[in-house]
Design an enzyme around this catalytic site. Structure first.
Site, PDB file in Angstrom:
ATOM      1  N   HIS A   1      -9.198  -1.620  -8.841  1.00 23.77           N
ATOM      2  CA  HIS A   1      -8.280   0.187  -7.538  1.00 23.77           C
ATOM      3  C   HIS A   1      -7.604   0.632  -8.398  1.00 23.77           C
ATOM      4  CE1 HIS A   1      -9.049   2.408  -4.106  1.00 23.77           C
ATOM      5  NE2 HIS A   1      -7.835   1.959  -3.787  1.00 23.77           N
TER       6      HIS A   1
ATOM      7  N   ASP B   1       0.986  -1.076  -0.052  1.00 22.34           N
ATOM      8  CA  ASP B   1      -0.019  -0.290  -0.084  1.00 22.34           C
ATOM      9  C   ASP B   1       1.321   1.476   0.030  1.00 22.34           C
ATOM     10  OD1 ASP B   1      -1.850   1.913   0.272  1.00 22.34           O
ATOM     11  OD2 ASP B   1      -3.162   0.665   2.416  1.00 22.34           O
TER      12      ASP B   1
END
Length: 470
Positions: free
Chosen positions: A378, A282
């Site tokens: 995403h 991330d």
């Protein structure tokens, strides 16, 4: 998340037999229904006791005698440690993975308080964090706010230097060095009316728009004043939290408080981008200070913008408490998770090939003619080139606030993102996510805040002085 921000979602899901997915889209969970699960109370007493992300002090081997606190601080001053913005640009999660850090050196890390941009924005991710919002008490106004920020700034300066708090130090971190402690202060929309400074309120601080699936707890959102605390030692971080709370005195009361954590520096064999509680890498496409337009995207310029002068070198921070529906997420196979994100879980590389930082080929198809990166993945939706160049600097903490009676963990992301203009940064991307993102089925936004974070305080000044005494 992996590429820009997590989307909202308002319901948890129960799995049914999956339907055959349409070509070029990531699979969504089966039928959905609202479970009525709510987060814990947002009061300081309810959240501070949870010990989110902490570790036990028992069952650990005794540490060998180490350097004294004084020697640690002396080494910090002479050893060329990263000193935030004063060092000419920080490294780490916000720029690139930090250099490998021996565990024995963690305590000596030090960030500077008097810098161009407030500390806690461009520094590397820290192992422990606290986010807390305060409201001025009824009857308190500009004078009380100014005195409070003066006290807070002096306390933050001393603690970040590894010194004792100015009043009633509790000795919680007596044996530790600064441990890269940072303290960051911001102002909420409501502060300006309470202090009679409505004319100085930036237009960029207008409330965020509603998003279709938000399930926000107002008691854990917004606030007059916002404080972010980060450190690489849990006791150092808690010590700062407690000291600042005590310094608020009779001027302000805690509105909400949240605790977070990240991986400890030195825990991996080599520097790596962080992972979140879904197991995903991330932060791969975070803006980097070395990029030519970094300052323009993240910080308010000294002149030439619509922002008031007191916001020069400051930034706007959006804070979202995002609950991850981990049971639903973990029901997916790794391949299905990768279709939702658009990246490999092992190393964060795009599904179209290459390493973590390789460019994603949005037009690449597989043998059946389906897009390799689904249209609702995403990573595809959050790319700056899919959002008019919108970008924000993400510097989050994970959180875990216990497990409910039903066995469901209250865990997720304390999403913290920085930008020069929240309308062009967070709002632009979030609206795109709101229209259809495969990850939406596995997360839920439960709290929100937007704050104006002024530039760093010069020597002899306190944070916000140009606003409160201007």
């Amino acid at each position: 998340m992996p590429d820009q921000t997590l989307p909202p979602h308002g319901t948890t899901t129960k799995k049914t037999k999956p339907e055959k997915k349409k070509a070029g889209t990531a699979r969504k969970p089966g039928s959905t229904e609202t479970t009525g699960v709510t987060g814990p109370p947002g009061t300081a007493g309810a959240t501070a006791a949870s010990g989110t992300g902490g570790t036990s002090g028992t069952d650990r081997p005794a540490a060998a005698p180490g350097p004294s606190r004084r020697r640690l601080l002396g080494a910090a001053g002479a050893g060329g440690l990263v000193l935030g913005a004063a060092a000419g640009g920080a490294v780490g999660y916000a720029a690139a993975p930090a250099a490998a850090t021996p565990l024995t050196s963690i305590g000596s890390g030090r960030a500077m308080f008097h810098v161009k941009h407030q500390p806690g924005i461009t520094q590397s991710l820290q192992a422990r964090g606290h986010l807390v919002a305060f409201d001025l008490v009824p009857g308190a106004g500009r004078k009380e706010a100014a005195a409070l920020l003066r006290r807070w700034s002096e306390t933050a300066r001393r603690l970040m230097a590894g010194e004792a708090a100015p009043h009633g130090d509790t000795d919680v971190s007596r044996d530790a060095g600064p441990s890269s402690l940072t303290v960051t202060f911001g102002f909420g929309h409501s502060l300006f009316a309470r202090t009679g400074l409505e004319g100085q309120r930036p237009a960029a601080l207008d409330p965020l728009p509603d998003f279709s699936a938000d399930r926000l707890d107002k008691a854990r959102s917004d606030g007059d004043l916002w404080v972010q605390i980060g450190a690489d030692d849990a006791l150092v971080a808690f010590h700062a939290l407690r000291a600042l709370q005590k310094e608020a005195g009779s001027a302000a009361r805690v509105r909400w408080q949240m605790n977070g954590f990240n991986r400890t520096p030195g825990a991996t064999a080599h520097p790596m981008t962080a992972r979140n509680l879904m197991g995903q890498v991330d932060g791969t496409r975070n803006p980097k200070p070395a990029e030519a337009d970094f300052e323009k995207r993240i910080f308010v310029p000294e002149s030439g913008s619509a922002d008031p002068a007191w916001m020069a070198h400051g930034s706007y921070v959006v804070v979202r408490r995002i609950r991850m529906l981990l049971d639903d997420w973990e029901d997916l196979s790794v391949a299905e998770q990768e279709q939702v994100i658009g990246r490999r879980k092992t190393d964060g590389a795009p599904l179209t090939g290459g390493g973590e930082t390789a460019d994603m080929d949005l037009e690449k198809t597989d043998a059946r003619g389906d897009l390799v990166v689904p249209v609702n993945a995403h990573a595809r939706i959050t790319r700056p080139d899919q959002n008019g160049g919108a970008a924000m600097l993400r510097r989050p903490f994970s959180y875990h606030d216990g497990i409910g009676a039903d066995g469901v963990p209250d865990a997720g992301l304390l999403f913290v993102c920085w930008q020069a203009d929240p309308l062009r940064g967070f709002v632009t991307v979030q609206r795109k996510l709101d229209r259809g993102d495969a990850l939406s089925a596995y997360v839920r936004h439960e709290a929100s805040g937007l704050y104006a974070v002024p530039g760093g305080a010069a020597e002899g000044e306190y944070v916000g002085q140009r606003l409160l005494e201007g």
